[in-house]
Design a protein around this motif. Structure first.
Motif, mmCIF file in Angstrom:
data_model
loop_
_atom_site.group_PDB
_atom_site.id
_atom_site.type_symbol
_atom_site.label_atom_id
_atom_site.label_comp_id
_atom_site.label_asym_id
_atom_site.label_seq_id
_atom_site.Cartn_x
_atom_site.Cartn_y
_atom_site.Cartn_z
ATOM 1 N N ARG A 1 4.498 -21.008 -4.674
ATOM 2 C CA ARG A 1 3.694 -22.032 -5.352
ATOM 3 C C ARG A 1 4.408 -23.381 -5.317
ATOM 4 O O ARG A 1 3.813 -24.403 -5.000
ATOM 5 N N ARG A 2 5.714 -23.382 -5.613
ATOM 6 C CA ARG A 2 6.484 -24.630 -5.592
ATOM 7 C C ARG A 2 6.505 -25.247 -4.195
ATOM 8 O O ARG A 2 6.491 -26.461 -4.045
ATOM 9 N N ASN A 3 6.574 -24.388 -3.178
ATOM 10 C CA ASN A 3 6.603 -24.868 -1.790
ATOM 11 C C ASN A 3 5.201 -25.127 -1.239
ATOM 12 O O ASN A 3 5.058 -25.506 -0.088
ATOM 13 N N GLN A 4 4.187 -24.869 -2.069
ATOM 14 C CA GLN A 4 2.782 -25.037 -1.688
ATOM 15 C C GLN A 4 2.403 -24.158 -0.503
ATOM 16 O O GLN A 4 1.677 -24.582 0.401
ATOM 17 N N PHE A 5 2.905 -22.918 -0.521
ATOM 18 C CA PHE A 5 2.557 -21.921 0.482
ATOM 19 C C PHE A 5 1.760 -20.812 -0.189
ATOM 20 O O PHE A 5 1.982 -20.490 -1.350
ATOM 21 N N GLU A 6 0.874 -20.214 0.583
ATOM 22 C CA GLU A 6 0.129 -19.057 0.095
ATOM 23 C C GLU A 6 1.070 -17.853 0.004
ATOM 24 O O GLU A 6 1.951 -17.663 0.845
ATOM 25 N N PHE A 7 0.889 -17.037 -1.042
ATOM 26 C CA PHE A 7 1.635 -15.788 -1.187
ATOM 27 C C PHE A 7 0.694 -14.753 -1.767
ATOM 28 O O PHE A 7 0.030 -15.011 -2.770
ATOM 29 N N ALA A 8 0.612 -13.604 -1.126
ATOM 30 C CA ALA A 8 -0.303 -12.564 -1.593
ATOM 31 C C ALA A 8 0.363 -11.203 -1.535
ATOM 32 O O ALA A 8 1.201 -10.939 -0.668
ATOM 33 N N GLY B 1 0.785 -1.227 0.000
ATOM 34 C CA GLY B 1 0.000 0.000 0.000
ATOM 35 C C GLY B 1 0.816 1.276 0.000
ATOM 36 O O GLY B 1 0.341 2.315 -0.450
ATOM 37 N N ALA B 2 2.054 1.226 0.501
ATOM 38 C CA ALA B 2 2.876 2.437 0.604
ATOM 39 C C ALA B 2 3.767 2.663 -0.614
ATOM 40 O O ALA B 2 4.443 3.687 -0.696
ATOM 41 N N VAL B 3 3.785 1.727 -1.558
ATOM 42 C CA VAL B 3 4.709 1.815 -2.698
ATOM 43 C C VAL B 3 4.368 3.015 -3.577
ATOM 44 O O VAL B 3 3.246 3.158 -4.048
ATOM 45 N N GLU B 4 5.356 3.876 -3.766
ATOM 46 C CA GLU B 4 5.213 5.044 -4.636
ATOM 47 C C GLU B 4 6.011 4.880 -5.928
ATOM 48 O O GLU B 4 5.644 5.432 -6.959
ATOM 49 N N ARG B 5 7.110 4.144 -5.827
ATOM 50 C CA ARG B 5 7.974 3.950 -6.989
ATOM 51 C C ARG B 5 8.719 2.635 -6.814
ATOM 52 O O ARG B 5 9.182 2.330 -5.718
ATOM 53 N N LEU B 6 8.810 1.867 -7.904
ATOM 54 C CA LEU B 6 9.536 0.608 -7.819
ATOM 55 C C LEU B 6 10.196 0.294 -9.157
ATOM 56 O O LEU B 6 9.733 0.715 -10.208
ATOM 57 N N SER B 7 11.278 -0.443 -9.068
ATOM 58 C CA SER B 7 12.028 -0.818 -10.260
ATOM 59 C C SER B 7 11.415 -2.064 -10.896
ATOM 60 O O SER B 7 10.668 -2.812 -10.259
ATOM 61 N N THR B 8 11.756 -2.263 -12.153
ATOM 62 C CA THR B 8 11.336 -3.481 -12.848
ATOM 63 C C THR B 8 11.844 -4.703 -12.101
ATOM 64 O O THR B 8 11.132 -5.699 -11.954
ATOM 65 N N ASN B 9 13.081 -4.629 -11.599
ATOM 66 C CA ASN B 9 13.649 -5.759 -10.858
ATOM 67 C C ASN B 9 12.828 -6.089 -9.620
ATOM 68 O O ASN B 9 12.724 -7.257 -9.237
ATOM 69 N N ALA B 10 12.233 -5.082 -8.995
ATOM 70 C CA ALA B 10 11.392 -5.340 -7.819
ATOM 71 C C ALA B 10 10.157 -6.141 -8.212
ATOM 72 O O ALA B 10 9.759 -7.069 -7.501
ATOM 73 N N LEU B 11 9.556 -5.801 -9.343
ATOM 74 C CA LEU B 11 8.390 -6.560 -9.806
ATOM 75 C C LEU B 11 8.769 -7.995 -10.140
ATOM 76 O O LEU B 11 8.054 -8.934 -9.801
ATOM 77 N N LEU B 12 9.918 -8.165 -10.783
ATOM 78 C CA LEU B 12 10.373 -9.516 -11.124
ATOM 79 C C LEU B 12 10.692 -10.322 -9.872
ATOM 80 O O LEU B 12 10.441 -11.533 -9.823
ATOM 81 N N LEU B 13 11.201 -9.663 -8.847
ATOM 82 C CA LEU B 13 11.449 -10.322 -7.567
ATOM 83 C C LEU B 13 10.143 -10.845 -6.970
ATOM 84 O O LEU B 13 10.085 -11.971 -6.477
ATOM 85 N N LEU B 14 9.081 -10.048 -7.055
ATOM 86 C CA LEU B 14 7.789 -10.479 -6.514
ATOM 87 C C LEU B 14 7.195 -11.627 -7.315
ATOM 88 O O LEU B 14 6.597 -12.547 -6.748
ATOM 89 N N VAL B 15 7.376 -11.619 -8.639
ATOM 90 C CA VAL B 15 6.926 -12.750 -9.460
ATOM 91 C C VAL B 15 7.678 -14.010 -9.038
ATOM 92 O O VAL B 15 7.085 -15.084 -8.870
ATOM 93 N N SER B 16 8.977 -13.884 -8.845
ATOM 94 C CA SER B 16 9.798 -15.017 -8.419
ATOM 95 C C SER B 16 9.367 -15.532 -7.046
ATOM 96 O O SER B 16 9.290 -16.741 -6.821
ATOM 97 N N ALA B 17 9.052 -14.613 -6.136
ATOM 98 C CA ALA B 17 8.594 -15.020 -4.802
ATOM 99 C C ALA B 17 7.279 -15.799 -4.904
ATOM 100 O O ALA B 17 7.087 -16.797 -4.213
ATOM 101 N N GLY B 18 6.404 -15.340 -5.783
ATOM 102 C CA GLY B 18 5.143 -16.050 -5.992
ATOM 103 C C GLY B 18 5.365 -17.454 -6.511
ATOM 104 O O GLY B 18 4.702 -18.408 -6.085
ATOM 105 N N GLU B 19 6.306 -17.605 -7.431
ATOM 106 C CA GLU B 19 6.628 -18.932 -7.969
ATOM 107 C C GLU B 19 7.250 -19.830 -6.891
ATOM 108 O O GLU B 19 6.939 -21.012 -6.811
ATOM 109 N N THR B 20 8.112 -19.252 -6.071
ATOM 110 C CA THR B 20 8.724 -20.018 -4.982
ATOM 111 C C THR B 20 7.653 -20.511 -4.017
ATOM 112 O O THR B 20 7.655 -21.670 -3.604
#
Length: 96
Positions: free
Chosen positions: A62-69, A41-60
């Motif tokens: 999913r692989r570990n069968q943990f919820e990520f939101a 909610g507080a994000v005002e500016r973020l890099s492309t790498n930050a978005l890719l990091l979040l996609v990667s975290a979501g995949e991790t």
């Protein structure tokens, strides 16, 4: 046995290359233990790498069968996701 209490990581207003290492380390620690979420909610500016990091975290998660939101993404974050054409990758992770 893995801990199942969801950890929440609050994202800073600016997620640039200086901030990304700390966020990555927090995500790794959280996703090794169980479900996790990020408060965006507080994000005002973020890099492309930050978005890719979040996609990667979501995949991790999913692989570990943990919820990520990604909770309450800011308008700036949603705009960055849309600008980069990543809405499909984020659609299942984002909650309003």
């Amino acid at each position: 046995m893995a801990r199942q209490t969801k950890q929440t990581i609050a994202l800073p207003a600016v997620i640039d290359l200086d901030a990304i290492d700390g966020i990555r380390d927090q995500l790794i620690d959280a996703l090794e233990e169980g479900p996790a979420s990020v408060d965006a909610g507080a994000v005002e500016r973020l890099s492309t790498n930050a978005l890719l990091l979040l996609v990667s975290a979501g995949e991790t998660a999913r692989r570990n069968q943990f919820e990520f939101a990604i909770e309450a993404p800011s308008a700036a974050m949603i705009a960055a996701i849309d600008r980069l054409g990543l809405r499909a990758q984020f659609s299942e992770m984002m909650t309003q």
